[in-house]
Scaffold this motif. Sequence first.
Motif, PDB file in Angstrom:
ATOM      1  N   ARG A 229      -0.067  17.021   7.302  1.00  0.00           N
ATOM      2  CA  ARG A 229       1.372  16.964   7.524  1.00  0.00           C
ATOM      3  C   ARG A 229       1.954  18.366   7.571  1.00  0.00           C
ATOM      4  O   ARG A 229       1.652  19.213   6.708  1.00  0.00           O
ATOM      5  N   ASP A 230       2.820  18.624   8.560  1.00  0.00           N
ATOM      6  CA  ASP A 230       3.580  19.868   8.619  1.00  0.00           C
ATOM      7  C   ASP A 230       4.822  19.757   7.740  1.00  0.00           C
ATOM      8  O   ASP A 230       5.426  18.673   7.627  1.00  0.00           O
ATOM      9  N   GLU A 231       5.223  20.860   7.139  1.00  0.00           N
ATOM     10  CA  GLU A 231       6.481  21.017   6.406  1.00  0.00           C
ATOM     11  C   GLU A 231       6.520  20.313   5.049  1.00  0.00           C
ATOM     12  O   GLU A 231       7.204  20.751   4.130  1.00  0.00           O
ATOM     13  N   TYR A 701      -9.401  -0.859   5.970  1.00  0.00           N
ATOM     14  CA  TYR A 701     -10.011   0.468   6.006  1.00  0.00           C
ATOM     15  C   TYR A 701     -10.934   0.688   4.807  1.00  0.00           C
ATOM     16  O   TYR A 701     -10.796   0.069   3.751  1.00  0.00           O
ATOM     17  N   TRP A 702     -11.915   1.584   5.033  1.00  0.00           N
ATOM     18  CA  TRP A 702     -12.791   2.125   3.997  1.00  0.00           C
ATOM     19  C   TRP A 702     -12.507   3.614   3.874  1.00  0.00           C
ATOM     20  O   TRP A 702     -12.363   4.300   4.876  1.00  0.00           O
ATOM     21  N   VAL A 703     -12.484   4.139   2.667  1.00  0.00           N
ATOM     22  CA  VAL A 703     -12.355   5.578   2.442  1.00  0.00           C
ATOM     23  C   VAL A 703     -13.354   5.975   1.359  1.00  0.00           C
ATOM     24  O   VAL A 703     -13.483   5.298   0.340  1.00  0.00           O
ATOM     25  N   ILE A 722     -14.361  16.456  -2.311  1.00  0.00           N
ATOM     26  CA  ILE A 722     -14.090  16.231  -0.890  1.00  0.00           C
ATOM     27  C   ILE A 722     -13.521  14.827  -0.753  1.00  0.00           C
ATOM     28  O   ILE A 722     -14.158  13.846  -1.143  1.00  0.00           O
ATOM     29  N   TYR A 723     -12.324  14.738  -0.203  1.00  0.00           N
ATOM     30  CA  TYR A 723     -11.648  13.452  -0.061  1.00  0.00           C
ATOM     31  C   TYR A 723     -11.742  12.977   1.382  1.00  0.00           C
ATOM     32  O   TYR A 723     -11.734  13.773   2.316  1.00  0.00           O
ATOM     33  N   ASN A 724     -11.808  11.656   1.547  1.00  0.00           N
ATOM     34  CA  ASN A 724     -11.962  11.060   2.869  1.00  0.00           C
ATOM     35  C   ASN A 724     -13.123  11.734   3.596  1.00  0.00           C
ATOM     36  O   ASN A 724     -12.966  12.344   4.659  1.00  0.00           O
ATOM     37  N   LEU A 725     -14.262  11.600   2.994  1.00  0.00           N
ATOM     38  CA  LEU A 725     -15.471  12.309   3.415  1.00  0.00           C
ATOM     39  C   LEU A 725     -15.767  12.140   4.896  1.00  0.00           C
ATOM     40  O   LEU A 725     -16.175  13.086   5.579  1.00  0.00           O
ATOM     41  N   PHE A 726     -15.579  10.949   5.433  1.00  0.00           N
ATOM     42  CA  PHE A 726     -15.917  10.666   6.827  1.00  0.00           C
ATOM     43  C   PHE A 726     -14.706  10.766   7.745  1.00  0.00           C
ATOM     44  O   PHE A 726     -14.745  10.302   8.883  1.00  0.00           O
ATOM     45  N   ASP A 727     -13.620  11.370   7.232  1.00  0.00           N
ATOM     46  CA  ASP A 727     -12.405  11.615   8.017  1.00  0.00           C
ATOM     47  C   ASP A 727     -11.879  10.337   8.678  1.00  0.00           C
ATOM     48  O   ASP A 727     -11.512  10.329   9.851  1.00  0.00           O
ATOM     49  N   GLU A 728     -11.851   9.267   7.900  1.00  0.00           N
ATOM     50  CA  GLU A 728     -11.353   7.981   8.385  1.00  0.00           C
ATOM     51  C   GLU A 728      -9.847   8.063   8.623  1.00  0.00           C
ATOM     52  O   GLU A 728      -9.087   8.522   7.758  1.00  0.00           O
ATOM     53  N   GLY A 744      -3.045   7.798   5.860  1.00  0.00           N
ATOM     54  CA  GLY A 744      -3.807   8.355   4.768  1.00  0.00           C
ATOM     55  C   GLY A 744      -4.217   9.779   5.081  1.00  0.00           C
ATOM     56  O   GLY A 744      -4.357  10.159   6.249  1.00  0.00           O
ATOM     57  N   ALA A 745      -4.416  10.575   4.064  1.00  0.00           N
ATOM     58  CA  ALA A 745      -4.766  11.984   4.274  1.00  0.00           C
ATOM     59  C   ALA A 745      -6.112  12.092   4.981  1.00  0.00           C
ATOM     60  O   ALA A 745      -7.041  11.338   4.703  1.00  0.00           O
TER      61      ALA A 745
END
Length: 757
Positions: A229-231, A701-703, A722-728, A744-745
Amino acid sequence: MAYIKSRKHGQSSSPAPLRTNLIGAAVLATLALPGGAQTAQSAGTLPSVTVKDTGTAEYKVETSANPKYTQPLLDTPKTIQVITKQTLEEQGAVTLTEALRNTPGITMQLGEGGNTSAGDTFQLRGFSLQQNTFVDGIRDLGAVTRDTFNLEQVEVVKGAAGAETGRGAASGYLNLISKQAHLGDDSSGTLTLGTAEKKRATVDLNRQVGDTSAIRINAMAQNSGVDGRDEVENKGTGLGLSLATGLGTPTRLYLYSQHIRQDNVPDGGIPTIGMPDYYRATATGTNAVTQAQANAMNAGRRVDTENFYGSKDDYEKVTADMVTFKVEHDLGQGTTVRNITRWGQNEMDREMTGVGAVTAPTATVNDSSTWTVARSHQKTDQVNTILANQTSLNTAFNALGLEHSLAVGVELMKEEQESYSFTAVGTTAAANLYNPNKNDTFSDFTKNVKTTGEMSTVSVYAFDNAKINEQFAINAGLRVDRYDLVTRTDAADGTKTKLDDEDTLRSWSVGGVYKPLPDGSVYVSYADSQTPPGGSNLVLSSTATNQANPNMDPQTTRTVELGTKWDLLDKRLNLATAVFRSVNDKQTTIDPITNATVQEGKTQVEGVELAAVGQITNFWQVTAGIAKTETKAIDQRSGTNGATVNETVRWSPDVTATLWTSYQISKATLGLGTRYVSEQKRVITKGTDLSTQNMPVIPSYWVSDLMAAYQVSSKLNVRLNIYNLFDEEYISTLNNNGSRMTLGAPRSATVTASYSF
């Protein structure tokens, strides 16, 4: 580990006991797994609300920090999950939202239409958890995003719980346990750096002063962006102070406080155009949409997910303070009396921008660079204040051939919520859909109506666990609340109104526990809770058909639960299973024959939860849970003659699951976590053609997350998360009309250095 005149009738809710060993455990292990999945070692006579850091690193605890639960968690006939400090530290979970990813059945909410909810907004088993967060057993009000820096553990209690908490708690409640001063010197600090310019530091300093006294200081400071996210920014500081004296003696005094300051740039989300289920229908009238416009928008591309649609002047300022004084005295022979007094105040001041409908101008329908999205500039100004006093007694005795563990208490509480509505001055310019400008023209605000809600409550409660023999026990609880709620409105033109409601609520619970083996239990329980008009936000309504009108009866929720809990592997691992059914009654609905508003609507939630927590080996720990639920709306009608019928409840997935496990290899520790949320329905109206609806669901979803830590020395530990390892890519929250979402991030990371001294 570390809240017109009416008089009505009331009703009831509570907890109870359980425990296990080996062969029977193997038989029941297939059943074993939910929110009772935390168990505990009997604290002898009386449990204390104080949780002492023993220095052990464990996921599993034996007892609740709530003295109303007089038995170990294993012998308590209720689904209770305890998320420990170690779990939070390993995951780098810094907010309550992040902590609750460890329990199934909880989802997050965004808000109505163009509005965005402020602070922590959760839903559990199909019901809102609004105003059902407690700190050390006392209700915590306000629109605050809660931080974990001063928490020892988070207790998640599931099922109707009116006997424990009073009003609300239709599906359960959260109890946050504060860090307290303890004997011994035990201090540490952390420094975290991460993607999106994350910067965070904490310190936890405990020092013994004299033979029976100690002080503890917990502090936090952070300045972070938000991944993807910007800003958007999250800045804040926190301070927790604790002084304890008389530790290890019959009389103990605790004085502790917590102070939070947040200065954030809030996130109003992004438009859903271009998402697989985005749909724009044709329309006539003021906001006409031609077929050509609809076709163009339905074929439109997605926006850049980093786009910020707000103003450069958007802000969110939070001030939260609470001060607590507690006295405990052991009278001897298993009897302890305690008194706790708290003052707390939370203030939220926020201006933020949400996005709305997309427009493709008729003249340039095929030129997406000219498309715009509506924006709503919103302001929130809310102050919540609470003053509470609890006096309680825990005792153990024999009577009528039974062994009793009794907890009784009196609670006096004064709650107040003061909020303003605002009138927009000027207009907020629509944003260019694909190239928004934070320097555009945005409306200003003038204060319009001040609304003040005040609730005074006097409560008495009693919980008794009666042990019949080594195998059978009965647990029962009763709470009576006498409340008086007054809502006052002061309009800008000087008009004043007052609404008042007073009533008595009776909540109760009962449970039976059978222990086939010392380390196992099978239980059945019943509990209820009640939510009076205006009970969730202290605001009564003069509209006769509104659920918050003082002439309405309280909503009542009843939960029946059958479960089993087992301690395995020398009591290191707890497995638990529960099957439950909750029915919330007295919701407003439209009679299809008379077209009158009646309180005959219901919500029914049925399901099963499985959970495991503890050690599989000396080096391998796990906390896991899965919940399968079915949510049904019964007689929920709206519109003329009840023509619109709801089938289920928004944002209630059928399946939620969570897993976190860590393994220690010499000086290294590896951790892996994953969580799953099945499809969440936005459109819940019976007979609706979903192909004609905008974003009818949040897809499943899976995260997954990863952690690696290394013990550099006896004092220094370094950890990579490392969060959201597979960049879902997944939708985290969606607003009620489907036009706006938060994602999601994306994949992100933090590095944390922890130093003990």
